[in-house]
Design a protein around this motif. Structure first.
Motif, mmCIF file in Angstrom:
data_model
loop_
_atom_site.group_PDB
_atom_site.id
_atom_site.type_symbol
_atom_site.label_atom_id
_atom_site.label_comp_id
_atom_site.label_asym_id
_atom_site.label_seq_id
_atom_site.Cartn_x
_atom_site.Cartn_y
_atom_site.Cartn_z
ATOM 1 N N ASN A 65 0.821 -1.205 0.000
ATOM 2 C CA ASN A 65 0.000 0.000 0.000
ATOM 3 C C ASN A 65 0.858 1.259 0.000
ATOM 4 O OD1 ASN A 65 -2.552 1.582 0.423
ATOM 5 N ND2 ASN A 65 -1.591 2.004 2.404
ATOM 6 N N LYS A 69 1.158 4.102 -2.823
ATOM 7 C CA LYS A 69 0.703 5.460 -2.520
ATOM 8 C C LYS A 69 1.851 6.475 -2.553
ATOM 9 C CE LYS A 69 -3.728 4.738 -1.261
ATOM 10 N NZ LYS A 69 -3.824 3.286 -1.368
ATOM 11 N N MET A 386 -2.855 6.569 6.504
ATOM 12 C CA MET A 386 -4.214 6.303 6.037
ATOM 13 C C MET A 386 -5.241 7.174 6.754
ATOM 14 S SD MET A 386 -3.821 4.418 3.507
ATOM 15 C CE MET A 386 -5.586 4.412 3.155
ATOM 16 N N LYS A 387 -4.953 7.620 7.965
ATOM 17 C CA LYS A 387 -5.876 8.512 8.675
ATOM 18 C C LYS A 387 -5.970 9.883 8.001
ATOM 19 C CE LYS A 387 -5.868 6.537 13.319
ATOM 20 N NZ LYS A 387 -5.534 6.731 14.754
ATOM 21 N N GLN A 389 -6.167 10.153 4.732
ATOM 22 C CA GLN A 389 -6.825 9.934 3.443
ATOM 23 C C GLN A 389 -8.342 10.102 3.554
ATOM 24 O OE1 GLN A 389 -4.662 9.386 0.622
ATOM 25 N NE2 GLN A 389 -3.463 10.150 2.357
ATOM 26 N N LYS A 391 -12.269 9.500 3.679
ATOM 27 C CA LYS A 391 -13.014 8.364 4.215
ATOM 28 C C LYS A 391 -13.608 7.536 3.087
ATOM 29 C CE LYS A 391 -14.209 10.426 8.676
ATOM 30 N NZ LYS A 391 -15.301 10.792 9.611
ATOM 31 N N GLU A 394 -11.577 1.867 1.030
ATOM 32 C CA GLU A 394 -10.139 1.604 0.978
ATOM 33 C C GLU A 394 -9.446 2.077 2.253
ATOM 34 O OE1 GLU A 394 -6.216 2.387 -1.837
ATOM 35 O OE2 GLU A 394 -7.884 3.798 -1.882
ATOM 36 N N ARG A 395 -9.831 3.251 2.726
ATOM 37 C CA ARG A 395 -9.235 3.786 3.950
ATOM 38 C C ARG A 395 -9.497 2.860 5.125
ATOM 39 N NH1 ARG A 395 -11.029 7.063 8.290
ATOM 40 N NH2 ARG A 395 -9.466 8.576 9.053
ATOM 41 N N THR A 396 -10.733 2.369 5.245
ATOM 42 C CA THR A 396 -11.094 1.481 6.345
ATOM 43 C C THR A 396 -10.313 0.179 6.296
ATOM 44 O OG1 THR A 396 -13.339 2.408 6.406
ATOM 45 C CG2 THR A 396 -13.000 0.263 7.471
ATOM 46 N N GLN A 398 -7.436 -0.473 4.739
ATOM 47 C CA GLN A 398 -6.010 -0.260 4.975
ATOM 48 C C GLN A 398 -5.712 0.078 6.437
ATOM 49 O OE1 GLN A 398 -3.635 -1.000 3.024
ATOM 50 N NE2 GLN A 398 -4.800 -1.343 1.150
ATOM 51 N N LEU A 399 -6.647 0.758 7.100
ATOM 52 C CA LEU A 399 -6.460 1.026 8.526
ATOM 53 C C LEU A 399 -6.470 -0.269 9.333
ATOM 54 C CD1 LEU A 399 -8.548 4.266 9.256
ATOM 55 C CD2 LEU A 399 -6.080 3.945 9.589
#
Length: 478
Positions: A65, A69, A386-387, A389, A391, A394-396, A398-399
């Motif tokens: 990831n 990114k 990721m925090k 990025q 909402k 994908e964000r959830t 990857q978190l």
């Protein structure tokens, strides 16, 4: 220097995958079943591989990831730490990773000499004077090879990787054919009651953590060479594919062995355990075949791990984390001075063979402990980045990957125990002075550490003092 870097050929997906596999599968796999059996029964080993699979798998996904990114973050193994938590954190990650690789080479040296003793008894257990002399010659030959060009060494690594996988594949096939369910299920949980007992089984699982971590050191090989990748996305793909392949191989090698010999028998095998498991299946030629394969394997991974510390130190120097001397390139574009310093460190540490009864086990555990510092910074940065990025799904996802990977690193650190945490601080003491030198070269003579970093420095020196007292008093054994 810039022209030299532009002329260096780029590396494609398949070679990057072989670098990950070649850097990861080394000496450890040939003794993996013995190391696991010394502290865990088949049921606990299965749970251990499940936890390790999730932990290392999510770590690989973090690498994928972040490399996707942030494609311009070359050598992200410590660049992430610097970007997320400051220069000293970046240095700590780079220093820990650099230590883990060259300490790993010390472990390879003793295991190589131990395997060669099957053919040349003069090397005995791989920890005597002839072993040190032979390993020293090989050390400087590999150093010379890499100084002639990283790309040439990478090509040789590809060939050796293919060659060393053959005996492992043959072992898996033979072990599969010889597998007996009644042996595998005999005291499956390794408890006195022969039933699942949570506390006992989890204790067995924890005993395997440093072993499994050491087995996966090297998965970041593609990330370290990311500046040389033809396509930046290939770095993440190579890491995930390589880790998946390695995990499957490790599971087969260990679990199939438990179906050929009992836990007690595996735990009592000489090194390398794989040789004597195959000997039981096919006869005496099996041990010779595996010992030969082990020698090739170590040569390959030792070559990879000669490249990686030089690259790590060079990039850290370019970022101002290491002194400038580590960043100097020769006419072949290789970090010759960084390689020399690394090889000299390995050379000096080899003499511990003469004072440590279990040099291989001690060094591999130390490697696993120190590399956890670098891995933990990667997983924490995954969460932090990721925090920031938008909402969404994908964000959830990857978190959660970051949370799981971080939890695994913390669990592994706790499993290591106080002994290795204290020894870890001892290894970081010279690093503090190296960092101070690097900062002064950047023109920073005051306020080198902020308040949080001063707390870390005090912790390092306090832990190191306790470690020295423990070593002198005999409380800490090496």
């Amino acid at each position: 220097m810039g022209n030299q870097e532009k002329k260096q050929p780029k590396v494609g997906l398949f070679p990057l995958i072989t670098i990950v596999i070649g850097s990861t599968i080394g000496a450890g796999i040939f003794n993996l079943m013995k190391d696991m059996a010394m502290g865990a029964a088949p049921g606990a080993v299965m749970i251990a591989w499940l936890i390790t699979g999730v932990g290392i798998g999510t770590l690989a996904l973090c690498f994928q990831n972040l490399s996707n990114k942030l494609p311009d973050y070359d050598a992200g193994i410590f660049r992430y730490a610097e970007e997320g938590y400051g220069e000293f954190a970046g240095f700590a990650s780079a220093w820990g990773y650099w230590l883990s690789i060259w300490l790993g080479n010390v472990a390879f040296a003793t295991m190589l000499m131990s395997s060669l003793s099957y053919f040349f008894p003069i090397f005995e257990d791989g920890q005597n004077l002839p072993s040190i002399l032979a390993a020293s010659i090989l050390l400087w030959v590999l150093n010379y090879l890499v100084t002639k060009g990283v790309e040439n060494a990478a090509v040789i690594n590809f060939v050796v990787t293919v060659c060393k996988l053959v005996p492992i594949f043959i072992f898996i096939v033979c072990a599969f054919l010889a597998f007996k369910a009644n042996i595998f299920t005999m005291n499956f949980w390794g408890t006195l009651s022969h039933q699942f007992e949570f506390g006992d089984v989890m204790g067995q699982v924890k005993s395997t953590m440093l072993i499994s971590i050491f087995s996966f050191v090297g998965i970041e090989g593609a990330t370290i060479l990311s500046a040389r990748a033809r396509r930046k996305k290939d770095v993440g793909r190579a890491t995930v594919i390589g880790v998946t392949a390695v995990l499957i191989v490790y599971i087969f090698v260990t679990l199939l062995s438990f179906g050929v010999m009992s836990q007690a028998e595996l735990a009592q095998l000489p090194k390398p355990g794989m040789a004597f498991v195959l000997e039981k299946i096919v006869g005496s030629w099996g041990a010779a075949f595996i010992c030969g394969g082990l020698s090739i394997s170590i040569l390959g991974v030792w070559l990879s791990w000669t490249i990686l510390p030089g690259e790590t130190a060079m990039i850290a120097a370019k970022q101002g984390l290491f002194p400038k001397v580590f960043g100097a390139l020769n006419q072949h574009g290789a970090p010759a001075k960084a390689l020399f310093i690394t090889s000299l460190s390995i050379q000096l540490f080899m003499f511990t063979f003469l004072i440590s009864a279990q040099a291989y086990q001690f060094v591999t555990s130390l490697v696993a402990s120190v590399v956890l510092v670098s891995y933990l910074f990667v997983t924490m940065y995954q969460i932090k980045y990721m925090k920031t990025q938008p909402k969404g799904r994908e964000r959830t996802v990857q978190l959660w990957i970051g949370y799981l990977a971080t939890a695994f690193q913390i669990f592994a650190v706790m499993s290591a125990g106080v002994k290795y945490i204290l020894l870890l601080t001892l290894l970081f003491v010279p690093g503090v002075f190296v960092y101070i030198r690097a900062r002064k070269e950047q023109g920073i003579n005051k306020s080198i550490f902020n308040k949080i970093e001063w707390v870390a420095v005090i912790f390092i020196f306090t832990g190191a003092a306790v470690a020295v007292i423990g070593l002198i008093s005999g409380i800490i054994q090496i």
